[in-house]
Design a protein around this motif. Structure first.
Motif, PDB file in Angstrom:
ATOM      1  N   PRO A 315       0.974  -1.438   0.063  1.00 34.26           N
ATOM      2  CA  PRO A 315       0.082   0.054   0.003  1.00 34.26           C
ATOM      3  C   PRO A 315       0.901   1.332   0.091  1.00 34.26           C
ATOM      4  CG  PRO A 315      -0.128  -1.193   2.229  1.00 34.26           C
ATOM      5  CD  PRO A 315       0.573  -1.995   1.051  1.00 34.26           C
ATOM      6  N   ALA A 316       2.215   1.274   0.402  1.00 36.25           N
ATOM      7  CA  ALA A 316       2.881   2.346   0.788  1.00 36.25           C
ATOM      8  C   ALA A 316       3.280   3.040  -0.742  1.00 36.25           C
ATOM      9  CB  ALA A 316       4.145   2.333   1.515  1.00 36.25           C
ATOM     10  N   LEU A 317       3.371   2.194  -1.678  1.00 35.64           N
ATOM     11  CA  LEU A 317       3.725   2.509  -3.019  1.00 35.64           C
ATOM     12  C   LEU A 317       2.494   3.166  -3.725  1.00 35.64           C
ATOM     13  CD1 LEU A 317       5.294  -1.145  -4.442  1.00 35.64           C
ATOM     14  CD2 LEU A 317       6.681   1.259  -3.778  1.00 35.64           C
ATOM     15  N   TYR A 318       1.221   2.993  -3.526  1.00 36.88           N
ATOM     16  CA  TYR A 318       0.264   3.673  -4.061  1.00 36.88           C
ATOM     17  C   TYR A 318       0.139   5.079  -3.282  1.00 36.88           C
ATOM     18  CZ  TYR A 318      -1.244  -0.698  -6.385  1.00 36.88           C
ATOM     19  OH  TYR A 318      -1.222  -1.909  -7.099  1.00 36.88           O
ATOM     20  N   ILE A 335      -6.342  10.509  -6.601  1.00 40.95           N
ATOM     21  CA  ILE A 335      -7.401  10.027  -5.721  1.00 40.95           C
ATOM     22  C   ILE A 335      -7.502   8.345  -6.073  1.00 40.95           C
ATOM     23  CG2 ILE A 335     -10.053   9.925  -5.831  1.00 40.95           C
ATOM     24  CD1 ILE A 335      -9.972  12.712  -6.611  1.00 40.95           C
ATOM     25  N   GLU A 336      -7.244   7.941  -7.344  1.00 42.74           N
ATOM     26  CA  GLU A 336      -7.400   6.549  -7.730  1.00 42.74           C
ATOM     27  C   GLU A 336      -6.252   5.811  -6.825  1.00 42.74           C
ATOM     28  OE1 GLU A 336      -6.461   3.700 -11.501  1.00 42.74           O
ATOM     29  OE2 GLU A 336      -6.867   5.916 -11.726  1.00 42.74           O
ATOM     30  N   ASP A 337      -5.155   6.304  -6.729  1.00 43.26           N
ATOM     31  CA  ASP A 337      -3.868   5.557  -5.959  1.00 43.26           C
ATOM     32  C   ASP A 337      -4.081   5.668  -4.547  1.00 43.26           C
ATOM     33  OD1 ASP A 337      -2.557   5.200  -8.017  1.00 43.26           O
ATOM     34  OD2 ASP A 337      -0.850   6.617  -7.894  1.00 43.26           O
ATOM     35  N   SER A 338      -4.652   6.788  -3.999  1.00 46.96           N
ATOM     36  CA  SER A 338      -4.934   6.836  -2.544  1.00 46.96           C
ATOM     37  C   SER A 338      -6.140   5.766  -2.110  1.00 46.96           C
ATOM     38  CB  SER A 338      -5.665   8.292  -1.959  1.00 46.96           C
ATOM     39  OG  SER A 338      -4.657   9.316  -2.376  1.00 46.96           O
ATOM     40  N   SER A 339      -7.128   5.706  -3.009  1.00 53.19           N
ATOM     41  CA  SER A 339      -8.140   4.784  -2.893  1.00 53.19           C
ATOM     42  C   SER A 339      -7.839   3.363  -2.782  1.00 53.19           C
ATOM     43  CB  SER A 339      -9.436   4.704  -3.915  1.00 53.19           C
ATOM     44  OG  SER A 339      -9.809   6.007  -3.669  1.00 53.19           O
ATOM     45  N   LYS A 340      -6.773   2.996  -3.743  1.00 50.72           N
ATOM     46  CA  LYS A 340      -6.001   1.521  -3.812  1.00 50.72           C
ATOM     47  C   LYS A 340      -5.494   1.392  -2.540  1.00 50.72           C
ATOM     48  CE  LYS A 340      -4.903  -2.338  -5.550  1.00 50.72           C
ATOM     49  NZ  LYS A 340      -5.729  -3.216  -6.026  1.00 50.72           N
ATOM     50  N   ALA A 341      -4.426   2.250  -2.215  1.00 48.70           N
ATOM     51  CA  ALA A 341      -3.871   2.265  -0.751  1.00 48.70           C
ATOM     52  C   ALA A 341      -4.695   1.836   0.364  1.00 48.70           C
ATOM     53  CB  ALA A 341      -3.098   3.437  -0.416  1.00 48.70           C
ATOM     54  N   LEU A 342      -5.889   2.649   0.482  1.00 49.35           N
ATOM     55  CA  LEU A 342      -6.895   2.431   1.568  1.00 49.35           C
ATOM     56  C   LEU A 342      -7.363   0.894   1.432  1.00 49.35           C
ATOM     57  CD1 LEU A 342      -8.688   5.827   1.706  1.00 49.35           C
ATOM     58  CD2 LEU A 342      -7.167   5.037   3.345  1.00 49.35           C
ATOM     59  N   ASP A 343      -7.824   0.542   0.169  1.00 46.53           N
ATOM     60  CA  ASP A 343      -8.195  -0.731   0.086  1.00 46.53           C
ATOM     61  C   ASP A 343      -7.291  -2.052   0.504  1.00 46.53           C
ATOM     62  OD1 ASP A 343     -10.351   0.339  -1.102  1.00 46.53           O
ATOM     63  OD2 ASP A 343      -9.892  -0.243  -3.257  1.00 46.53           O
ATOM     64  N   LEU A 344      -5.974  -1.706   0.316  1.00 44.33           N
ATOM     65  CA  LEU A 344      -5.066  -2.756   0.867  1.00 44.33           C
ATOM     66  C   LEU A 344      -4.611  -2.396   2.273  1.00 44.33           C
ATOM     67  CD1 LEU A 344      -2.470  -2.355  -2.101  1.00 44.33           C
ATOM     68  CD2 LEU A 344      -3.848  -4.318  -1.761  1.00 44.33           C
ATOM     69  N   LEU A 345      -4.927  -1.366   3.100  1.00 39.86           N
ATOM     70  CA  LEU A 345      -4.721  -1.138   4.428  1.00 39.86           C
ATOM     71  C   LEU A 345      -5.784  -1.698   5.153  1.00 39.86           C
ATOM     72  CD1 LEU A 345      -2.950   2.418   4.119  1.00 39.86           C
ATOM     73  CD2 LEU A 345      -1.959   0.503   4.997  1.00 39.86           C
ATOM     74  N   ALA A 354      -1.170   4.914  10.867  1.00 44.81           N
ATOM     75  CA  ALA A 354      -0.569   6.352  10.194  1.00 44.81           C
ATOM     76  C   ALA A 354      -0.510   6.151   8.823  1.00 44.81           C
ATOM     77  CB  ALA A 354       0.832   6.315  10.703  1.00 44.81           C
ATOM     78  N   ALA A 355      -0.398   5.244   8.321  1.00 40.56           N
ATOM     79  CA  ALA A 355      -0.614   5.053   6.632  1.00 40.56           C
ATOM     80  C   ALA A 355      -2.123   5.202   6.070  1.00 40.56           C
ATOM     81  CB  ALA A 355      -0.100   3.355   6.224  1.00 40.56           C
ATOM     82  N   ARG A 356      -3.091   4.746   7.082  1.00 38.28           N
ATOM     83  CA  ARG A 356      -4.266   5.107   6.682  1.00 38.28           C
ATOM     84  C   ARG A 356      -4.556   6.581   6.721  1.00 38.28           C
ATOM     85  NH1 ARG A 356      -7.822   3.058  10.090  1.00 38.28           N
ATOM     86  NH2 ARG A 356      -6.355   1.868  11.474  1.00 38.28           N
ATOM     87  N   ALA A 357      -4.182   7.046   7.889  1.00 42.60           N
ATOM     88  CA  ALA A 357      -4.541   8.722   7.860  1.00 42.60           C
ATOM     89  C   ALA A 357      -3.872   9.530   6.900  1.00 42.60           C
ATOM     90  CB  ALA A 357      -3.879   9.140   9.418  1.00 42.60           C
ATOM     91  N   ARG A 358      -2.517   9.119   6.338  1.00 47.65           N
ATOM     92  CA  ARG A 358      -1.912   9.845   5.319  1.00 47.65           C
ATOM     93  C   ARG A 358      -2.733   9.573   4.058  1.00 47.65           C
ATOM     94  NH1 ARG A 358       2.652   7.852   7.773  1.00 47.65           N
ATOM     95  NH2 ARG A 358       2.912   6.114   6.310  1.00 47.65           N
ATOM     96  N   GLN A 385     -10.355  11.196  12.925  1.00 46.69           N
ATOM     97  CA  GLN A 385     -10.631  10.152  14.027  1.00 46.69           C
ATOM     98  C   GLN A 385      -9.756   9.304  14.141  1.00 46.69           C
ATOM     99  OE1 GLN A 385     -13.974   7.843  12.235  1.00 46.69           O
ATOM    100  NE2 GLN A 385     -14.414   6.928  14.258  1.00 46.69           N
ATOM    101  N   ILE A 386      -8.762   9.038  13.225  1.00 45.70           N
ATOM    102  CA  ILE A 386      -7.457   8.115  13.545  1.00 45.70           C
ATOM    103  C   ILE A 386      -6.376   8.837  14.302  1.00 45.70           C
ATOM    104  CG2 ILE A 386      -5.527   6.777  12.451  1.00 45.70           C
ATOM    105  CD1 ILE A 386      -7.328   6.535   9.787  1.00 45.70           C
ATOM    106  N   ASP A 387      -6.429   9.990  14.079  1.00 45.16           N
ATOM    107  CA  ASP A 387      -5.233  10.928  15.040  1.00 45.16           C
ATOM    108  C   ASP A 387      -6.167  12.093  15.393  1.00 45.16           C
ATOM    109  OD1 ASP A 387      -3.071  11.998  15.910  1.00 45.16           O
ATOM    110  OD2 ASP A 387      -1.971  12.490  14.064  1.00 45.16           O
TER     111      ASP A 387
END
Length: 414
Positions: A315-318, A335-345, A354-358, A385-387
């Protein structure tokens, strides 16, 4: 209109017909052959060879060899008899019927072969699945045996410890009566040694208090024996305490991380010119991070993209590539890469908070730059909500709320 081949040659025995057709310089991959028991076709554009056989042959045992500019066919006869001609002499209508029957037989043969191949593949997959399930069952059984042995060993150690505690308690109970019998004798010895009236008077005056203190001392139990209890703790990868309700989510997260480290989805032929370190997604991620720090956002995007081709489960790559797209104003890609990162997290655990918040902040920033403030506010609220103690994040969220309220007020006045 194809050119008919007439310079073929053939020989025969009582049981076999051998036919040789010149290919006239055509490549082997361009030669199309159709063969049945009564019809043979060799097509290599613009040339065409057709043979309406004099007698039926055994198509299942027929063979063809193509190479060195010639196609050689071996056609076993169904009846051991010498043919007068290679082909029958007939009109166009009969040839058309023979051709149609041949095509129909050939299609049925291909269908039967494909069906047989599909059944064979299905059987092989079923066998592989059963084998894998058997291995997994054996592995689970072995783990269960280890657990049972460990449980039996722990139970035996606990029983031995309880027995030792019981024996120590019995020894302490046995020592109490002896201490009660010895105390009067000690008191008499002390009075005999004093021997003068002054001490006797003092003893009488303090007799009550000393007697009370001695009785209290005699009532105290004997000291416990010294011992050591070994305490061990299970190693844990997460910084938070273990909770049974979070165990399935944490196990799923660890499983995804293990699969991400093993997954390699890049095309080997396209990446065969890369160096050894350039095939490592972690090395490419570090390179992309350095490019981002130096301001080379396009170079960072290229490094992250190549790393994603090598491993699509990190997920860090996206998320990092989304940050680069924000700098380059590629907002939809961010937006597309952030959504993919959230799907993997997923699942949400403390290790990826922390990765989900970023990722939420980066997607929310892209939405806001596209003037989609409602969607951006949702992402900022999720990150907050996370931080919840992040003051900068609180200020950005409040600014977005003010923009939305100001826009709503302007619409009402209009």
């Amino acid at each position: 209109m194809p050119l008919l081949v007439t310079d073929y040659s053939w020989t025969q025995t009582d049981s076999t017909v051998c036919l040789s057709v010149p290919l006239k310089g055509a490549k082997v991959s361009k030669v199309d052959i159709l063969s049945t028991d009564e019809y043979l076709k060799v097509h290599y554009p613009p040339y065409l060879f057709e043979a309406f056989l004099f007698k039926p042959v055994d198509d299942d045992r027929s063979t063809a060899k193509v190479g060195d500019g010639v196609a050689v066919f071996s056609l076993p006869k169904r009846t051991n008899k010498v043919w007068e001609h290679l082909m029958i002499t007939t009109n166009d209508e009969e040839k058309k019927e023979v051709r149609e029957r041949a095509v129909l037989k050939y299609q049925e043969k291909l269908f039967a072969q494909s069906t047989s191949k599909a059944k064979k593949e299905c059987a092989e997959k079923k066998y592989a699945l059963e084998k894998m399930m058997k291995l997994e069952k054996e592995k689970r059984d072995s783990i269960q045996k280890i657990k049972d042995k460990e449980r039996e060993r722990t139970t035996a150690e606990l029983a031995a410890w309880q027995l030792r505690q019981k024996q120590q308690a019995e020894q302490e109970e046995q020592l109490k009566p002896h201490s009660h019998r010895d105390s009067p004798k000690k008191l008499e010895a002390m009075t005999e040694k004093q021997g003068n009236g002054c001490l006797a008077v003092k003893l009488d005056q303090r007799g009550d208090s000393e007697a009370k203190s001695k009785r209290k001392a005699e009532d105290l139990p004997a000291p416990r024996l010294v011992g050591n209890i070994q305490v061990t703790f299970t190693p844990r990868l997460f910084p938070t305490a273990l909770r049974e309700s979070r165990v399935p989510e944490e196990e799923e997260w660890l499983k995804k991380q293990a699969e991400a480290r093993r997954a390699v989805n890049a095309d080997v032929e396209e990446l065969e010119d890369l160096k050894e370190e350039e095939r490592n997604p972690d090395w490419l991620k570090d390179k992309g991070d350095k490019c981002f720090v130096t301001g080379d956002h396009l170079g960072a995007v290229n490094a992250y993209s190549l790393a994603i081709r090598l491993n699509r489960e990190i997920p860090a790559l996206y998320s990092n590539r989304a940050a680069c797209h924000l700098k380059l104003k590629n907002l939809h890609k961010a937006i597309e890469d952030s959504s993919k990162a959230l799907d993997l997290l997923t699942p949400p655990v403390a290790a990826n908070a922390a990765a989900r918040a970023r990722a939420n902040v980066r997607r929310g920033s892209a939405f806001c730059q596209l003037q989609l403030y409602a969607e951006g506010l949702q992402d900022y609220q999720a990150a907050l909500q996370i931080d919840p103690h992040n003051q900068a994040l609180q200020a950005d969220t409040q600014s977005i709320r003010d923009i939305i309220q100001g826009t709503a007020a302007n619409l009402e006045t209009q």
